[in-house]
Structures are given as structure tokens and as C-alpha cells.
Design a protein around this motif. Structure first.
Motif, short mmCIF file in Angstrom:
data_model
loop_
_atom_site.label_atom_id
_atom_site.label_comp_id
_atom_site.label_asym_id
_atom_site.label_seq_id
_atom_site.Cartn_x
_atom_site.Cartn_y
_atom_site.Cartn_z
N MET A 1 1.02 -1.19 0.07
CA MET A 1 0.10 0.04 -0.06
C MET A 1 0.90 1.06 0.03
N LEU A 2 0.62 2.25 -0.82
CA LEU A 2 1.21 3.61 -0.86
C LEU A 2 0.91 4.38 0.07
N LEU A 4 -0.03 7.74 1.10
CA LEU A 4 -0.24 9.07 0.52
C LEU A 4 0.37 10.31 1.31
N SER A 165 -12.18 20.40 -19.31
CA SER A 165 -10.66 19.49 -18.81
C SER A 165 -10.14 19.08 -20.12
N LEU A 176 -6.89 21.29 -14.53
CA LEU A 176 -6.33 19.89 -14.76
C LEU A 176 -4.93 19.88 -15.10
N GLU A 180 -1.78 18.71 -12.97
CA GLU A 180 -0.77 17.71 -13.63
C GLU A 180 0.60 18.34 -13.54
N PRO A 189 2.03 12.29 -8.58
CA PRO A 189 0.78 12.39 -9.50
C PRO A 189 -0.23 11.67 -8.86
N VAL A 190 -0.12 10.82 -7.93
CA VAL A 190 -1.29 9.98 -7.39
C VAL A 190 -2.02 10.93 -6.45
N TYR A 193 -3.87 13.95 -8.70
CA TYR A 193 -5.17 13.55 -9.38
C TYR A 193 -6.30 13.34 -8.56
N LEU A 194 -5.90 12.62 -7.16
CA LEU A 194 -6.87 12.59 -6.17
C LEU A 194 -7.58 13.96 -6.09
N ALA A 197 -9.66 15.41 -8.97
CA ALA A 197 -10.70 14.95 -8.77
C ALA A 197 -11.77 15.34 -7.97
N TYR A 200 -13.08 18.88 -8.64
CA TYR A 200 -14.05 18.74 -9.89
C TYR A 200 -15.44 18.43 -9.25
N PHE A 201 -15.26 17.36 -8.34
CA PHE A 201 -16.26 16.74 -7.93
C PHE A 201 -17.21 17.84 -6.97
N ASN B 83 -19.96 13.56 -11.45
CA ASN B 83 -19.64 14.71 -11.26
C ASN B 83 -18.25 14.98 -11.35
N ILE B 84 -17.33 14.11 -11.87
CA ILE B 84 -16.00 14.08 -12.21
C ILE B 84 -15.87 14.16 -13.45
N PRO B 85 -15.15 14.81 -14.30
CA PRO B 85 -14.84 14.98 -15.71
C PRO B 85 -14.47 13.68 -16.22
N LEU B 87 -12.25 12.88 -18.51
CA LEU B 87 -10.84 12.76 -18.67
C LEU B 87 -10.14 12.57 -17.12
N VAL B 88 -10.68 13.25 -16.24
CA VAL B 88 -10.04 12.96 -14.81
C VAL B 88 -10.14 11.45 -14.36
N LEU B 92 -7.71 8.95 -13.14
CA LEU B 92 -7.71 8.06 -11.88
C LEU B 92 -7.63 6.55 -12.15
N VAL B 96 -3.85 6.35 -10.82
CA VAL B 96 -3.98 6.46 -9.37
C VAL B 96 -4.24 5.01 -8.97
N ALA B 99 -1.71 2.56 -8.45
CA ALA B 99 -0.79 2.82 -7.70
C ALA B 99 -1.21 2.43 -6.12
#
Lengths: 222, 246
Positions: A1-2, A4, A165, A176, A180, A189-190, A193-194, A197, A200-201, B83-85, B87-88, B92, B96, B99
Motif C-alpha cells: 500500500m502506498l 499518501l 478539462s 487539470l 498535472e 501524481p497520485v 490527481y486525487l 478529482a 471537480y467533484f 460529477n467528475i470529468p 478525462l479526470v 484516476l 491512481v 498505485a
């Protein structure tokens, strides 16, 4: 497990990399929304005008735009605009033009439905009061159509915000891209990107909750 | 402007025009590449459609059950993936999840994109399935239960057969959207049509011809799927129901 670790995402890092991208995403959303609604309304009026020479080009434009993937439309404009104008155009400017013209097709379908939902008697009433076609549309039909369609227009805008995006395809600096770059520079990157997301959410979810409330209010008034 | 459609007959390695337009012996032309890219686009789209139908139907059904927990699960699923694009979400899945979940590391990126696109679309399909089931008169469900059907049986024999027929038109446009949305797979280096367009345009500098061909293939794919689903819609139509498209 990574493991974070979000510690590197400080306020300085965010304002150095992400803020610029966020502002561009918001700018792109607003420009494309306003331009798209204005152009879309014109397209809708053309399609409902009853004149074949206005209806056919408008229908062809809307149907073509709606049947091509947005990524391809972005690439097309990025390729074509410099060929037509004869000078290179930045990715950001190209994105603004592309999204305005692309979204116009989608907004026009919404406005067309909105205009068609207005009873014919309203138009007849406008004419009976001595108004011209333009006045009837501007003062009687469009305000009502716009109001009825407000929730749908806003929902389309939320989709538009998510679609911004896709300027990734031409490398424009949006929200985005900002994340990045942070991910690349800090080799994380992990986490980036989280967080992207999540952001955006949160934006899309809270906007769509607001739209639902608005819809409930409008449906009571009507 | 000058057209140069021979660009598709060029060898992708040395740019020489191949005599039969198709490569031979390990050498491929841009036409070969274009067709294989089309194949990738179709594979990604159709597999994603399968995933989307599966999860979308399940989550849509859950949202119409009388169990609060299941309704919440279906709603949360839908809101999350809506609700998440796209591409994103693809990022993921690609950057993501492997990983965080080591067993996913061996999974080919093609399948990760299929899951990403599939689950993104499942949120939209769940909305349509829910709307379809809720559009049925309440008496249908009650009648099923009154006849002694269990809840799953009521869904299987009473509600779903009609609900799915009702939502074929929105499902059709969602299927066409999947083909369009599959273009996002270029971002994780799937060799599909958009990826082909980007790379071939760079290599040959004949962007307009390349983009036209790619756009036409997207159009043909979406149109073919539209006709197929329309044929299914007509075939399974319940006789006597208003709104049939026969």
C-alpha cells in the motif's frame, strides 16, 4: 500500500500552479456559456424561422457539431483557425473560440425546446398588440423560454465546466493541467490527481445541488 | 487548397507511397493504422457500453427499491461518477488506482480505460433506468407483489421488461455518446482514432485529410450503432403502445 502524503500541496504551490489554471477553466466556462447561449438562441430562432434558407444551415451546423467528439472539434479548430487567419493562435484563445462555437449547438437545442414550449397564443398576443416579430421574440417569447429552460441551461453549463478539462488535447493551461504540473514537479501524481478529482467533484456537485433547488422553486412558481 | 489523399497509402516508417495502399510484411501504411485505430475505438466503446449497461442498470434499479440503504448506494454511485470529468476519471483509473491497488498494476491500460468510460457512463444510464422504472404506474409493482412475486421477481417479470423498452431511445443516444467519449482514451495512449489523428497529423502534416477521415469514421460508427438500436427498438416494441417508431 502506498503512503499518501498531501503535505506538499501548500497554499504557495496551489497559487503558483493551480490558480492560473482554475481561473482559465472558469473563464472558459463563462465565455462559452454566454457566447454559446447568445449564438445558440440565434441558431434556435433560425431553425424555427420557417425559412428553408435559414433552417437548413442552422440544422446542419447543430447536427454536425453534435455528432463529432468534442476532442476532435478542439483539434479541428486548433488546426483550422491558424490556416484560415494566417497566423498562429494560442491554445487558450483557440479553446475559447472552440468551446463557444461547440456549446452553441447544445444550447441551441435547449433554447429550441424552450421556445417551442411557449404557447402559440403568446406570439399571437404579441402581434395583436402591434409588436414586430423581433419585439415579440425579445419581449414576450424569449424571456419566458429562457426562464423555463434555466435549470437545463445551467445543467449544460456544469457539463461544459467538466468538459473544459478536454483542452488537455491542445495543451491549454486549465485546472487539470495545473494539477498535472504539480504532480510532475513534486513527483506525486497520485495525490494531485486525487485532489483534482475532489475539486471537480465538489464544484460540480454543489452546482448541481443548487440547480436542483432552483428547479424546485421554479416549478412551484409555475 | 490541395488535397493529398495519397497520404493514407504512405508507409508509416519511411513515408514512401506503397503500391497497394496496404502494407505488407510488417510494414504498415497510414490506412492500416487508421483501420486498426478504428478497431480500438470500437472495442473500447462496445466493451465500455457493456460495463455501463451492467452497472447503470444495477444502480438504477437499486434507486427504485424500497430499501433506504440501497437507494443511497445507487444515488451516491451516480453522483460520484457524474460529477467528475471523464478525462479526470480516466487518469484516476490509469495513474491512481494501480498505485493504490497493486494487483491492478498488471492490467492492460485498455481495460482500465474501458472501466473508466464504462463507469462514467453507468451514472447516466442509472438515471435513465431509474426514470424508466419510475415512469411505470405504481399499480404495476403492487400487482406483481400482490400476485405473490418476490421483489426480484416483480422486477424481472413485471417492471424491467417494460421499463427497458421505454428507455431504448435515451439509451441509444447514450451509446452514441460512448463512441464520441471514447476519444478521451487518447490521453492514456490507447491507439484509437483520436490518438491516430494526433500522431499521423504530426508525422505527415496532412492534418485536414487525416482529421476528415477520423471524423467520418466516428460519424459512421455512431450512425451504425444508432440504426442497430433503432432496429432493436422496433423489433421488441410492445404492440399497441403509443410512441412506437414503426
Amino acid at each position: 500500500m502506498l503512503n499518501l502524503d498531501f503535505g506538499f500541496l501548500t497554499a504557495e504551490v496551489l497559487s503558483a500552479y493551480v490558480l492560473k489554471g482554475f481561473l482559465f477553466s472558469v473563464q472558459l466556462t463563462f465565455v462559452a456559456m454566454l457566447g454559446g447561449i447568445v449564438l445558440g438562441t440565434l441558431l434556435a430562432l433560425m431553425r424555427l424561422s420557417g425559412h428553408a434558407w435559414l433552417m437548413m444551415p442552422a440544422a446542419a451546423y447543430v447536427n454536425t457539431m453534435r455528432s463529432i467528439p468534442l476532442v476532435m472539434v478542439i483539434l479541428w479548430f486548433f488546426l483550422l483557425i491558424p490556416l484560415l487567419t494566417g497566423r498562429p493562435l494560442g491554445a487558450e484563445m483557440s479553446a475559447l473560440i472552440t468551446f463557444t462555437l461547440f456549446e452553441a449547438a447544445y444550447y441551441s437545442e435547449i433554447m429550441r425546446a424552450g421556445i417551442q414550449s411557449i404557447p402559440r397564443g403568446q406570439i399571437a398576443a404579441g402581434y395583436a398588440l402591434g409588436m414586430t416579430y423581433a419585439q415579440t421574440m425579445r419581449l414576450v417569447v424569449l424571456p419566458q423560454a429562457f426562464r423555463n429552460m434555466l435549470p437545463v441551461l445551467l445543467t449544460q453549463t456544469i457539463i461544459l465546466f467538466q468538459d473544459t478539462s478536454l483542452v488537455y488535447a491542445i495543451g491549454a493551461y486549465d485546472l487539470l493541467k495545473g494539477f498535472e504540473l504539480v504532480g510532475k514537479n513534486f513527483n506525486r501524481p497520485v495525490e494531485t490527481y486525487l485532489v483534482a478529482a475532489l475539486i471537480y467533484f465538489v464544484i460540480s456537485f454543489s452546482l448541481s445541488t443548487l440547480v436542483k433547488r432552483l428547479q424546485a422553486r421554479i416549478s412551484i412558481i409555475r | 487548397m490541395n488535397w493529398d489523399w495519397q497520404v493514407f497509402c504512405k508507409n508509416t516508417l519511411d513515408g514512401e507511397i506503397m503500391p497497394r495502399c496496404f502494407g505488407s510484411g510488417g510494414e504498415i501504411t497510414y490506412l492500416d493504422w487508421l483501420l486498426s485505430a478504428w478497431g480500438w475505438t470500437l472495442s473500447v466503446s462496445l466493451l465500455a457500453l457493456l460495463v455501463a449497461l451492467l452497472f447503470g442498470s444495477l444502480m438504477g434499479i437499486l434507486r427504485t427499491t424500497p430499501h433506504r440503504g440501497l437507494v443511497f448506494l445507487g444515488t451516491a454511485w451516480t453522483e460520484l461518477f457524474r460529477n467528475i470529468p471523464l478525462l479526470v476519471q480516466i487518469f484516476l483509473w490509469y495513474h491512481v488506482l494501480p498505485a493504490l491497488v497493486p494487483p491492478l498494476r498488471g492490467v492492460p491500460s485498455f481495460l482500465l480505460v474501458v472501466m473508466g468510460l464504462g463507469l462514467f457512463t453507468s451514472a447516466r444510464i442509472s438515471e435513465q433506468v431509474r426514470a424508466g422504472i419510475q415512469s411505470l404506474p405504481r399499480g404495476q409493482r403492487m400487482a406483481g407483489l400482490a400476485l405473490g412475486f418476490t421483489l426480484p421477481q416483480t422486477y424481472r417479470y413485471v417492471l424491467l421488461p417494460v421499463a427497458f423498452r421505454i428507455i431504448i431511445p435515451p439509451l441509444t443516444s447514450e451509446s452514441m455518446n460512448i463512441i464520441k467519449n471514447s476519444s478521451v482514451a487518447f490521453a492514456v495512449s490507447i491507439s484509437e482514432l483520436t490518438m491516430f489523428a494526433l500522431q499521423a497529423q504530426e508525422e505527415t502534416a496532412r492534418g485536414i485529410e487525416i482529421y476528415l477521415a477520423v471524423t467520418a469514421l466516428y460519424f459512421i460508427s455512431a450512425f451504425a450503432l444508432n440504426r442497430l438500436l433503432h432496429a432493436i427498438e422496433v423489433r421488441v416494441q410492445i404492440p399497441g403502445v403509443i410512441g412506437g417508431s414503426r
